[in-house]
Design a protein around this motif. Structure first.
Motif, PDB file in Angstrom:
ATOM      1  N   ASP A  75       0.997  -1.040   0.130  1.00 24.08           N
ATOM      2  CA  ASP A  75      -0.448  -0.073   0.088  1.00 24.08           C
ATOM      3  C   ASP A  75       1.087   1.200   0.015  1.00 24.08           C
ATOM      4  O   ASP A  75       1.712   1.797   1.213  1.00 24.08           O
ATOM      5  CB  ASP A  75      -0.805  -0.355   1.098  1.00 24.08           C
ATOM      6  N   PRO A  76       0.737   2.040  -1.444  1.00 27.85           N
ATOM      7  CA  PRO A  76       1.822   2.856  -0.905  1.00 27.85           C
ATOM      8  C   PRO A  76       1.465   4.260   0.074  1.00 27.85           C
ATOM      9  O   PRO A  76       2.873   4.970   0.153  1.00 27.85           O
ATOM     10  CB  PRO A  76       1.620   3.238  -2.473  1.00 27.85           C
ATOM     11  N   LYS A  77      -0.073   4.530   0.733  1.00 32.36           N
ATOM     12  CA  LYS A  77      -0.279   5.218   1.060  1.00 32.36           C
ATOM     13  C   LYS A  77       1.064   5.073   2.733  1.00 32.36           C
ATOM     14  O   LYS A  77       0.333   5.795   3.762  1.00 32.36           O
ATOM     15  CB  LYS A  77      -1.591   5.062   1.744  1.00 32.36           C
ATOM     16  N   ARG A  78       1.503   3.822   2.532  1.00 25.50           N
ATOM     17  CA  ARG A  78       1.487   3.723   4.141  1.00 25.50           C
ATOM     18  C   ARG A  78       3.291   3.451   4.480  1.00 25.50           C
ATOM     19  O   ARG A  78       3.564   3.269   4.966  1.00 25.50           O
ATOM     20  CB  ARG A  78       1.229   2.150   4.899  1.00 25.50           C
ATOM     21  N   ALA A  79       3.788   4.078   2.838  1.00 17.80           N
ATOM     22  CA  ALA A  79       5.167   4.503   2.724  1.00 17.80           C
ATOM     23  C   ALA A  79       5.234   6.160   3.681  1.00 17.80           C
ATOM     24  O   ALA A  79       6.093   6.926   2.991  1.00 17.80           O
ATOM     25  CB  ALA A  79       5.671   4.582   1.577  1.00 17.80           C
ATOM     26  N   THR A  80       5.231   5.775   4.944  1.00 18.86           N
ATOM     27  CA  THR A  80       5.263   6.767   5.867  1.00 18.86           C
ATOM     28  C   THR A  80       7.231   7.153   6.124  1.00 18.86           C
ATOM     29  O   THR A  80       7.290   7.864   6.866  1.00 18.86           O
ATOM     30  CB  THR A  80       4.280   6.787   6.648  1.00 18.86           C
ATOM     31  N   GLY A 103       1.956   3.367   9.305  1.00 15.77           N
ATOM     32  CA  GLY A 103       2.748   3.271   8.575  1.00 15.77           C
ATOM     33  C   GLY A 103       3.253   1.730   8.250  1.00 15.77           C
ATOM     34  O   GLY A 103       2.269   1.556   8.185  1.00 15.77           O
ATOM     35  N   ARG A 104       4.280   1.438   8.175  1.00 16.55           N
ATOM     36  CA  ARG A 104       4.592  -0.554   7.579  1.00 16.55           C
ATOM     37  C   ARG A 104       4.862  -1.140   9.027  1.00 16.55           C
ATOM     38  O   ARG A 104       5.016  -1.018  10.629  1.00 16.55           O
ATOM     39  CB  ARG A 104       4.619  -0.530   6.914  1.00 16.55           C
ATOM     40  N   GLY A 136      14.322   4.181   2.994  1.00 17.56           N
ATOM     41  CA  GLY A 136      14.438   5.440   3.992  1.00 17.56           C
ATOM     42  C   GLY A 136      13.477   5.631   5.216  1.00 17.56           C
ATOM     43  O   GLY A 136      12.653   6.768   5.045  1.00 17.56           O
ATOM     44  N   ILE A 137      14.177   5.278   5.962  1.00 27.86           N
ATOM     45  CA  ILE A 137      12.986   5.239   6.968  1.00 27.86           C
ATOM     46  C   ILE A 137      13.257   6.255   8.136  1.00 27.86           C
ATOM     47  O   ILE A 137      14.804   6.343   7.960  1.00 27.86           O
ATOM     48  CB  ILE A 137      13.023   3.559   7.846  1.00 27.86           C
TER      49      ILE A 137
END
Ligand SMILES: [Zn+2]
Ligand SMILES: [Zn+2]
Lengths: 199, 199
Positions: A75-80, A103-104, A136-137
């Motif tokens: 889910d790209p929305k969860r790439a926070t 997030g993930r 990139g976390i």
């Protein structure tokens, strides 16, 4: 009672090895199913079989998935830029029920334990370090149990991620929502006092 | 989380409808199975499927069987002229675990209950009367619960079988083996006293 009872006993044995079930409760469950073959037993077989054929661990985070990458990782929305580190999938599900974290995840697959001889190599800690770089976390949130093993694991991860420069945080300890002070242990009350906030 | 979670949630829902399980314990069980697909989940699917394909009620006594006639009814050594009447298959299994009764069974499929609107036609009482005649039964042993419904059912059966001239008996009531008097209700102590025997 030859064949029939052997098969049924084998089934009871399998159920009784599941968490929270003993021989007595397993027997009751199996009997319930046998007496409801079309309404309960057959649908259960089909549902279990479907899941057995599709369920697999997410190759990225360790969540249960029906594809190599789970729904959350896909889910790209969860790439926070935030990763929440949990001990197992049950804890991931508990976090998701909270509906706060967007997030993930990263499932360790256990905690460090001297008693059970679980060392760093038995957990998915190297993969966490790889993900911090490749995804990139910015922040790693430790959602580990407030147990000796949970806290040992938290400290080990803290040391491991130090050189990556990522922000490291942990779930707050305190009074559970709806919890009465009277029923809390002293450690929880002490932690809640130390983490007190302006009101 | 689309597809995967829907299927897993459906499975948890099915487990949570089994006796003794709630949503929380069902979730733990499903998670346990998902994380042990080859060691636990697949063998369970196979065992359940085997039983689902073969299990059926014995057309004579109501026991669970893998053929139209169950192993007990098919065993000539158990043609002792005694039938033990039980409420359900769980009670039949409990009697068999006792390893004392050597005759055959008759499963009523419940007890009479005004509250749940279970009348004589809902139980297998007519079939019991037929069996008393066709199998030349000498004694019918009532192994029904010491509850209001159990005792109502016992009295109804007593009236029903009266004209067949069969001997009717019931399990003794008294102090359970290993039971301490202190923990027994007054009814049990009274029943045990009335049924006292020379020592
Ligand atoms: Zn994932
Ligand atoms: Zn039978």
């Amino acid at each position: 009672m030859a064949d029939a009872r052997d098969e049924i006993d084998a089934l009871i044995g399998q159920f009784s090895r599941l968490p929270g079930l003993g021989p007595r409760s397993a027997r009751r469950m199996v009997l319930h199913l046998l007496q409801r073959r079309d309404q309960a037993l057959r649908p259960l077989v089909m549902a279990l079989d479907r899941v057995a054929q599709t369920a697999q661990p997410c190759t990225r985070c360790g969540n249960i998935a029906t594809a190599p990458i789970c729904d959350i990782c896909a889910d790209p929305k969860r790439a926070t830029g935030e990763i929440c580190v949990v001990e197992d999938v049950a804890d991931l599900w508990a976090m998701e029920r909270g509906q706060v974290f967007t997030g993930r995840y990263h499932v360790l697959g256990g905690t460090l334990s001297a008693l059970d001889a679980v060392g760093p190599d038995d957990l998915h800690i190297p993969q966490l370090l790889e993900r911090i770089v490749s995804e990139g976390i910015r922040e790693v949130i430790l959602a580990l149990g407030a147990t000796v093993d949970g806290q040992t694991t938290a400290h080990y991860i803290a040391e491991s991620v130090e050189q990556t420069g990522v922000i490291l945080s942990a779930l707050a300890q305190g009074v559970p929502v709806g919890g009465e002070l009277d029923f809390l242990d002293d450690g929880t009350i002490g932690a809640a006092l130390r983490s007190r906030r302006a009101f």
